[in-house]
Design a protein around this motif. Structure first.
Motif, PDB file in Angstrom:
ATOM      1  N   MET A  50       0.664  -1.338  -0.041  1.00 57.52           N
ATOM      2  CA  MET A  50      -0.064  -0.128  -0.102  1.00 57.52           C
ATOM      3  C   MET A  50       0.808   1.194   0.069  1.00 57.52           C
ATOM      4  O   MET A  50       0.509   2.234  -0.920  1.00 57.52           O
ATOM      5  CB  MET A  50      -1.051   0.124   1.081  1.00 57.52           C
ATOM      6  CG  MET A  50      -2.002   1.216   1.146  1.00 57.52           C
ATOM      7  SD  MET A  50      -2.901   1.021   2.657  1.00 57.52           S
ATOM      8  CE  MET A  50      -1.861   1.183   4.098  1.00 57.52           C
ATOM      9  N   LEU A  51       1.857   1.251   0.601  1.00 58.53           N
ATOM     10  CA  LEU A  51       2.833   2.429   0.952  1.00 58.53           C
ATOM     11  C   LEU A  51       3.561   2.478  -0.654  1.00 58.53           C
ATOM     12  O   LEU A  51       3.804   3.740  -1.149  1.00 58.53           O
ATOM     13  CB  LEU A  51       3.910   2.175   2.014  1.00 58.53           C
ATOM     14  CG  LEU A  51       3.276   2.424   3.195  1.00 58.53           C
ATOM     15  CD1 LEU A  51       4.324   1.970   4.363  1.00 58.53           C
ATOM     16  CD2 LEU A  51       2.615   3.725   3.569  1.00 58.53           C
ATOM     17  N   PHE A  52       4.053   1.254  -1.117  1.00 55.27           N
ATOM     18  CA  PHE A  52       4.629   1.475  -2.545  1.00 55.27           C
ATOM     19  C   PHE A  52       3.582   2.160  -3.503  1.00 55.27           C
ATOM     20  O   PHE A  52       3.966   3.093  -4.167  1.00 55.27           O
ATOM     21  CB  PHE A  52       4.909   0.109  -2.913  1.00 55.27           C
ATOM     22  CG  PHE A  52       5.716   0.139  -4.209  1.00 55.27           C
ATOM     23  CD1 PHE A  52       6.912   0.568  -4.361  1.00 55.27           C
ATOM     24  CD2 PHE A  52       4.896  -0.304  -5.388  1.00 55.27           C
ATOM     25  CE1 PHE A  52       7.432   0.421  -5.696  1.00 55.27           C
ATOM     26  CE2 PHE A  52       5.484  -0.482  -6.417  1.00 55.27           C
ATOM     27  CZ  PHE A  52       6.875  -0.040  -6.859  1.00 55.27           C
ATOM     28  N   ALA A  53       2.448   1.777  -3.353  1.00 52.00           N
ATOM     29  CA  ALA A  53       1.519   2.343  -4.326  1.00 52.00           C
ATOM     30  C   ALA A  53       1.291   3.800  -4.277  1.00 52.00           C
ATOM     31  O   ALA A  53       1.141   4.647  -5.044  1.00 52.00           O
ATOM     32  CB  ALA A  53       0.011   1.456  -4.179  1.00 52.00           C
ATOM     33  N   LEU A  54       1.198   4.147  -2.726  1.00 46.03           N
ATOM     34  CA  LEU A  54       1.038   5.628  -2.739  1.00 46.03           C
ATOM     35  C   LEU A  54       2.204   6.332  -3.144  1.00 46.03           C
ATOM     36  O   LEU A  54       2.128   7.617  -3.664  1.00 46.03           O
ATOM     37  CB  LEU A  54       0.571   5.828  -1.133  1.00 46.03           C
ATOM     38  CG  LEU A  54      -0.670   5.323  -0.546  1.00 46.03           C
ATOM     39  CD1 LEU A  54      -0.588   5.429   1.015  1.00 46.03           C
ATOM     40  CD2 LEU A  54      -1.779   6.198  -1.199  1.00 46.03           C
ATOM     41  N   ARG A  55       3.510   5.812  -2.831  1.00 48.30           N
ATOM     42  CA  ARG A  55       4.711   6.645  -3.016  1.00 48.30           C
ATOM     43  C   ARG A  55       4.718   6.816  -4.499  1.00 48.30           C
ATOM     44  O   ARG A  55       5.097   7.795  -5.177  1.00 48.30           O
ATOM     45  CB  ARG A  55       5.890   5.690  -2.605  1.00 48.30           C
ATOM     46  CG  ARG A  55       7.206   6.465  -2.610  1.00 48.30           C
ATOM     47  CD  ARG A  55       8.242   5.627  -1.964  1.00 48.30           C
ATOM     48  NE  ARG A  55       7.874   5.351  -0.549  1.00 48.30           N
ATOM     49  CZ  ARG A  55       7.998   3.841  -0.338  1.00 48.30           C
ATOM     50  NH1 ARG A  55       8.100   3.078  -1.191  1.00 48.30           N
ATOM     51  NH2 ARG A  55       7.635   3.666   1.032  1.00 48.30           N
ATOM     52  N   SER A  56       4.469   5.669  -5.307  1.00 46.30           N
ATOM     53  CA  SER A  56       4.401   5.537  -6.789  1.00 46.30           C
ATOM     54  C   SER A  56       3.688   6.706  -7.340  1.00 46.30           C
ATOM     55  O   SER A  56       4.004   7.669  -8.393  1.00 46.30           O
ATOM     56  CB  SER A  56       4.261   4.364  -7.310  1.00 46.30           C
ATOM     57  OG  SER A  56       5.063   3.259  -7.076  1.00 46.30           O
ATOM     58  N   ALA A  80       4.470  14.283  -8.737  1.00 42.80           N
ATOM     59  CA  ALA A  80       5.326  15.263  -8.854  1.00 42.80           C
ATOM     60  C   ALA A  80       6.095  15.156 -10.163  1.00 42.80           C
ATOM     61  O   ALA A  80       6.390  16.490 -10.523  1.00 42.80           O
ATOM     62  CB  ALA A  80       6.401  14.682  -7.679  1.00 42.80           C
ATOM     63  N   PHE A  81       6.221  14.176 -10.923  1.00 39.04           N
ATOM     64  CA  PHE A  81       6.819  14.153 -12.277  1.00 39.04           C
ATOM     65  C   PHE A  81       5.843  15.139 -13.134  1.00 39.04           C
ATOM     66  O   PHE A  81       6.337  15.970 -14.132  1.00 39.04           O
ATOM     67  CB  PHE A  81       6.789  12.885 -12.646  1.00 39.04           C
ATOM     68  CG  PHE A  81       7.398  12.664 -13.974  1.00 39.04           C
ATOM     69  CD1 PHE A  81       8.896  13.193 -14.579  1.00 39.04           C
ATOM     70  CD2 PHE A  81       6.579  12.299 -15.129  1.00 39.04           C
ATOM     71  CE1 PHE A  81       9.254  13.363 -15.546  1.00 39.04           C
ATOM     72  CE2 PHE A  81       7.154  12.295 -16.666  1.00 39.04           C
ATOM     73  CZ  PHE A  81       8.348  12.657 -16.757  1.00 39.04           C
ATOM     74  N   LEU A  82       4.585  14.724 -13.003  1.00 36.18           N
ATOM     75  CA  LEU A  82       3.491  15.584 -14.103  1.00 36.18           C
ATOM     76  C   LEU A  82       3.692  17.042 -13.777  1.00 36.18           C
ATOM     77  O   LEU A  82       3.555  17.980 -14.768  1.00 36.18           O
ATOM     78  CB  LEU A  82       2.168  14.996 -14.047  1.00 36.18           C
ATOM     79  CG  LEU A  82       2.262  13.508 -14.421  1.00 36.18           C
ATOM     80  CD1 LEU A  82       0.478  13.421 -14.140  1.00 36.18           C
ATOM     81  CD2 LEU A  82       2.214  13.612 -15.862  1.00 36.18           C
ATOM     82  N   THR A  83       3.628  17.374 -12.546  1.00 37.71           N
ATOM     83  CA  THR A  83       3.897  18.740 -12.055  1.00 37.71           C
ATOM     84  C   THR A  83       5.047  19.515 -12.519  1.00 37.71           C
ATOM     85  O   THR A  83       5.023  20.652 -12.759  1.00 37.71           O
ATOM     86  CB  THR A  83       3.602  19.131 -10.616  1.00 37.71           C
ATOM     87  OG1 THR A  83       4.493  18.159  -9.969  1.00 37.71           O
ATOM     88  CG2 THR A  83       2.222  18.563 -10.019  1.00 37.71           C
ATOM     89  N   SER A  84       6.180  18.809 -12.472  1.00 40.97           N
ATOM     90  CA  SER A  84       7.261  19.254 -12.833  1.00 40.97           C
ATOM     91  C   SER A  84       7.403  19.542 -14.602  1.00 40.97           C
ATOM     92  O   SER A  84       7.925  20.283 -14.956  1.00 40.97           O
ATOM     93  CB  SER A  84       8.671  18.471 -12.513  1.00 40.97           C
ATOM     94  OG  SER A  84       8.691  17.273 -13.243  1.00 40.97           O
ATOM     95  N   LEU A  85       6.663  18.835 -15.194  1.00 42.63           N
ATOM     96  CA  LEU A  85       6.589  18.752 -16.643  1.00 42.63           C
ATOM     97  C   LEU A  85       5.784  20.021 -17.085  1.00 42.63           C
ATOM     98  O   LEU A  85       6.131  20.935 -17.707  1.00 42.63           O
ATOM     99  CB  LEU A  85       6.034  17.469 -17.048  1.00 42.63           C
ATOM    100  CG  LEU A  85       6.923  16.131 -17.418  1.00 42.63           C
ATOM    101  CD1 LEU A  85       6.130  15.188 -17.841  1.00 42.63           C
ATOM    102  CD2 LEU A  85       8.284  16.717 -18.243  1.00 42.63           C
TER     103      LEU A  85
END
Length: 114
Positions: free
Chosen positions: A61-67, A73-78
């Motif tokens: 669950m934490l892995f899914a939330l982190r992903s 974050a990647f989309l906002t940086s783009l």
């Protein structure tokens, strides 16, 4: 007053206890014993290995939330790169100039020294 086997259910060898293995209730009693054994094993796992069970549940669950967070974050940086002008006022630091700092220095830099 009479024969003790009929009134009291009998003893070990007179058919009282051993009668369950040949009687009508054998499969019900075997099922109950199996469920009791599984219940004891489950309680042991919950009590003794509770941390491992929690890790099995929470780590994916934490892995899914982190992903998901990293994806946003990647989309906002783009998006922010497309919106901001090419000649921004902030100077970019070359990769060669960046130095590695220790974890302690990173924490002090982030949170300040108390």
């Amino acid at each position: 007053m009479g024969g003790g086997d009929d009134a009291g259910g009998g003893g070990w060898f007179s058919g009282g206890w051993l009668r369950g293995f040949n009687g009508d209730h054998f499969w019900q009693e075997a099922q109950q014993a199996s469920l009791a054994l599984l219940g004891i094993i489950f309680m042991y796992l919950v009590i003794a290995k509770g941390e491992a069970l929690l890790a099995i549940v929470f780590n994916p669950m934490l892995f899914a939330l982190r992903s998901t967070r990293n994806g946003f974050a990647f989309l906002t940086s783009l998006v922010s790169r497309k919106i901001s002008p090419v000649g921004s006022t902030e100077p970019s630091i070359p990769v060669e100039v960046q130095t590695r700092i220790s974890a302690k220095e990173s924490v002090i830099r982030k949170w300040g020294s108390d």
